[in-house]
Design a protein around this motif. Structure first.
Motif, PDB file in Angstrom:
ATOM      1  N   THR A  63      30.670  38.110  35.243  1.00 18.44           N
ATOM      2  CA  THR A  63      30.339  39.825  35.016  1.00 18.44           C
ATOM      3  C   THR A  63      29.874  40.506  36.359  1.00 18.44           C
ATOM      4  O   THR A  63      30.171  41.566  36.820  1.00 18.44           O
ATOM      5  CB  THR A  63      29.270  40.089  33.919  1.00 18.44           C
ATOM      6  N   ALA A  64      28.986  39.642  37.049  1.00 20.57           N
ATOM      7  CA  ALA A  64      28.528  40.052  38.550  1.00 20.57           C
ATOM      8  C   ALA A  64      29.742  40.015  39.578  1.00 20.57           C
ATOM      9  O   ALA A  64      29.817  41.045  40.309  1.00 20.57           O
ATOM     10  CB  ALA A  64      27.475  39.369  39.043  1.00 20.57           C
ATOM     11  N   VAL A  65      30.706  39.090  39.336  1.00 19.53           N
ATOM     12  CA  VAL A  65      31.617  39.206  40.184  1.00 19.53           C
ATOM     13  C   VAL A  65      32.740  40.337  39.899  1.00 19.53           C
ATOM     14  O   VAL A  65      33.062  41.213  40.926  1.00 19.53           O
ATOM     15  CB  VAL A  65      32.681  37.867  39.952  1.00 19.53           C
ATOM     16  N   ALA A  66      32.827  40.919  38.643  1.00 23.31           N
ATOM     17  CA  ALA A  66      33.385  42.005  38.281  1.00 23.31           C
ATOM     18  C   ALA A  66      33.022  43.256  39.098  1.00 23.31           C
ATOM     19  O   ALA A  66      33.699  44.390  39.660  1.00 23.31           O
ATOM     20  CB  ALA A  66      33.637  42.171  36.853  1.00 23.31           C
ATOM     21  N   ALA A  67      31.566  43.261  38.810  1.00 24.47           N
ATOM     22  CA  ALA A  67      30.745  44.471  39.236  1.00 24.47           C
ATOM     23  C   ALA A  67      30.876  44.522  40.956  1.00 24.47           C
ATOM     24  O   ALA A  67      30.998  45.596  41.353  1.00 24.47           O
ATOM     25  CB  ALA A  67      29.102  44.193  38.871  1.00 24.47           C
ATOM     26  N   GLU A  68      30.906  43.611  41.485  1.00 21.50           N
ATOM     27  CA  GLU A  68      31.211  43.213  42.959  1.00 21.50           C
ATOM     28  C   GLU A  68      32.715  43.883  43.425  1.00 21.50           C
ATOM     29  O   GLU A  68      32.660  44.352  44.662  1.00 21.50           O
ATOM     30  CB  GLU A  68      30.641  41.938  43.587  1.00 21.50           C
ATOM     31  N   ALA A  69      33.535  43.664  42.412  1.00 17.31           N
ATOM     32  CA  ALA A  69      34.827  43.997  43.023  1.00 17.31           C
ATOM     33  C   ALA A  69      35.250  45.179  42.717  1.00 17.31           C
ATOM     34  O   ALA A  69      36.299  45.733  43.240  1.00 17.31           O
ATOM     35  CB  ALA A  69      35.814  43.037  42.004  1.00 17.31           C
ATOM     36  N   VAL A  70      34.492  45.904  41.998  1.00 16.33           N
ATOM     37  CA  VAL A  70      34.916  47.355  41.708  1.00 16.33           C
ATOM     38  C   VAL A  70      34.405  48.441  42.580  1.00 16.33           C
ATOM     39  O   VAL A  70      33.184  47.837  43.288  1.00 16.33           O
ATOM     40  CB  VAL A  70      34.678  47.986  40.047  1.00 16.33           C
TER      41      VAL A  70
ATOM     42  N   ILE B 264      41.586  43.454  38.980  1.00 18.86           N
ATOM     43  CA  ILE B 264      40.756  44.578  39.445  1.00 18.86           C
ATOM     44  C   ILE B 264      41.665  45.362  40.662  1.00 18.86           C
ATOM     45  O   ILE B 264      41.712  46.552  40.504  1.00 18.86           O
ATOM     46  CB  ILE B 264      39.402  44.334  39.521  1.00 18.86           C
ATOM     47  N   GLY B 265      41.923  44.559  41.499  1.00 18.86           N
ATOM     48  CA  GLY B 265      42.483  44.978  42.604  1.00 18.86           C
ATOM     49  C   GLY B 265      43.894  45.793  42.468  1.00 18.86           C
ATOM     50  O   GLY B 265      44.197  46.940  42.979  1.00 18.86           O
ATOM     51  N   THR B 266      44.639  45.434  41.041  1.00 19.71           N
ATOM     52  CA  THR B 266      45.707  46.371  40.739  1.00 19.71           C
ATOM     53  C   THR B 266      45.503  47.502  39.841  1.00 19.71           C
ATOM     54  O   THR B 266      46.355  48.433  39.763  1.00 19.71           O
ATOM     55  CB  THR B 266      46.631  45.432  39.824  1.00 19.71           C
ATOM     56  N   VAL B 267      44.326  47.535  39.591  1.00 16.52           N
ATOM     57  CA  VAL B 267      43.854  48.866  38.751  1.00 16.52           C
ATOM     58  C   VAL B 267      42.752  49.926  39.512  1.00 16.52           C
ATOM     59  O   VAL B 267      42.526  50.939  38.893  1.00 16.52           O
ATOM     60  CB  VAL B 267      43.363  48.677  37.356  1.00 16.52           C
ATOM     61  N   THR B 268      42.430  49.232  40.801  1.00 14.51           N
ATOM     62  CA  THR B 268      41.374  50.080  41.399  1.00 14.51           C
ATOM     63  C   THR B 268      41.483  51.559  41.503  1.00 14.51           C
ATOM     64  O   THR B 268      40.807  52.351  41.310  1.00 14.51           O
ATOM     65  CB  THR B 268      41.117  49.464  42.667  1.00 14.51           C
ATOM     66  N   GLU B 269      42.835  52.062  41.770  1.00 10.15           N
ATOM     67  CA  GLU B 269      43.109  53.281  41.814  1.00 10.15           C
ATOM     68  C   GLU B 269      42.649  54.305  40.893  1.00 10.15           C
ATOM     69  O   GLU B 269      42.459  55.518  40.962  1.00 10.15           O
ATOM     70  CB  GLU B 269      44.467  53.440  42.542  1.00 10.15           C
ATOM     71  N   ALA B 270      42.962  53.606  39.684  1.00 10.14           N
ATOM     72  CA  ALA B 270      42.637  54.313  38.384  1.00 10.14           C
ATOM     73  C   ALA B 270      41.427  54.504  38.066  1.00 10.14           C
ATOM     74  O   ALA B 270      40.836  55.073  37.198  1.00 10.14           O
ATOM     75  CB  ALA B 270      43.530  53.728  37.360  1.00 10.14           C
TER      76      ALA B 270
END
Ligand SMILES: NC(=O)c1ccc[n+]([C@@H]2O[C@H](COP(=O)([O-])OP(=O)(O)OC[C@H]3O[C@@H](n4cnc5c(N)ncnc54)[C@H](OP(=O)(O)O)[C@@H]3O)[C@@H](O)[C@H]2O)c1
Length: 223
Positions: free
Chosen positions: A125-132, A86-92
């Motif tokens: 899924t919750a981990v992903a939600a916290e990371a975006v 997620i860190g590698t695509v956050t800017e998009a």
């Protein structure tokens, strides 16, 4: 719609790409850490879809470029790499992008596969939600779809995918895309806090397949 499959070179990425490519008009982008690998896989998927009379728009790109301009970004990577990816695509990502996670964390011992709750949260899924970023909607979907059965384009599906989302519109959008796949029904399972219940079905499906001859690549149909 432009749908990006981050890690789309792997098993669930392949299955989703082939089915989406054959059965929908969406523009597909296969993401990989290696852009050449992404392009090779995109070409392979295109050829396999073409052989069955489809005409799919499938490109390949490095994960960050693949996420640019996407309406849906599916994070098809193993759970241990989810946050870094997620860190590698956050800017998009923006409030216009829906992030979809099919990831399930499991451990294996001599008895089979077991659901494993992540340390940081109740579900992957919750981990992903916290990371975006806060304004990016996250939807949990596709957790219980059998990748190999999707990739076998002659196989009939007749299976459900349970969808969890806090953002109602994002959940409906992902459910509509899932239902474009022949033989897939999307069923709503509530908000993101219900994701663990869906994720925990996946190790059960694998254990059933392991312990029963003739049961392979299982999905689930709720009726
Ligand atoms: N397989 C299934 O039937 C299935 C069904 C439902 C849900 N899921 C879930 O979907 C997710 C992906 O499963 P999968 O079976 O498709 O996994 P996979 O084939 O093992 O891996 C998918 C992709 O992840 C990328 N990847 C590998 N190591 C990485 C790393 N260190 N950092 C970033 N990316 C890495 C690779 O892409 P590149 O090398 O090209 O970058 C790889 O092709 C999992 O979370 C799984 O729980 C799987």
């Amino acid at each position: 719609m432009r749908i990006t499959l981050i890690g789309g070179t792997g098993d669930i990425g392949e299955g989703l790409a082939l089915r989406l490519g054959r059965e929908t008009d969406h523009e597909l982008v296969i993401g990989s850490r290696d852009p050449e690998k992404a392009r090779r896989h995109a070409e392979d998927y295109r050829e396999r879809i073409d052989k069955r009379g489809g005409k799919a728009a499938v490109e390949g790109a490095a994960n960050p470029a693949a996420a640019e301009g996407a309406d849906l970004v599916v994070l098809s990577v193993p759970p241990e790499f989810l946050v870094d990816t997620i860190g590698t695509v956050t800017e998009a990502l923006s409030e216009e992008t829906i992030v979809v996670t099919p990831a399930v964390q499991m451990r294996r011992d001599e008895d089979g596969f077991h659901y494993e709750k992540p340390d940081a949260s109740d579900s992957v899924t919750a981990v992903a939600a916290e990371a975006v970023p806060d304004d990016v909607p996250v939807v949990g979907a596709f957790h219980n779809l059998p990748a190999k059965r999707l990739a076998s384009l002659d196989a009939e599906l007749g299976i459900d995918t349970a969808i969890v989302a806090d953002d109602e519109t994002a959940g409906e959008t992902v459910a509509a895309v899932a239902e474009e796949l022949e033989g897939v029904r999307a069923v709503r399972a509530g908000g993101l806090s219900n994701a663990a219940e869906i994720e925990s079905i996946t190790p059960l499906l694998i254990n059933l397949a392991t312990n029963n001859s003739g049961l392979h690549n299982l999905g689930v149909r709720f009726s």
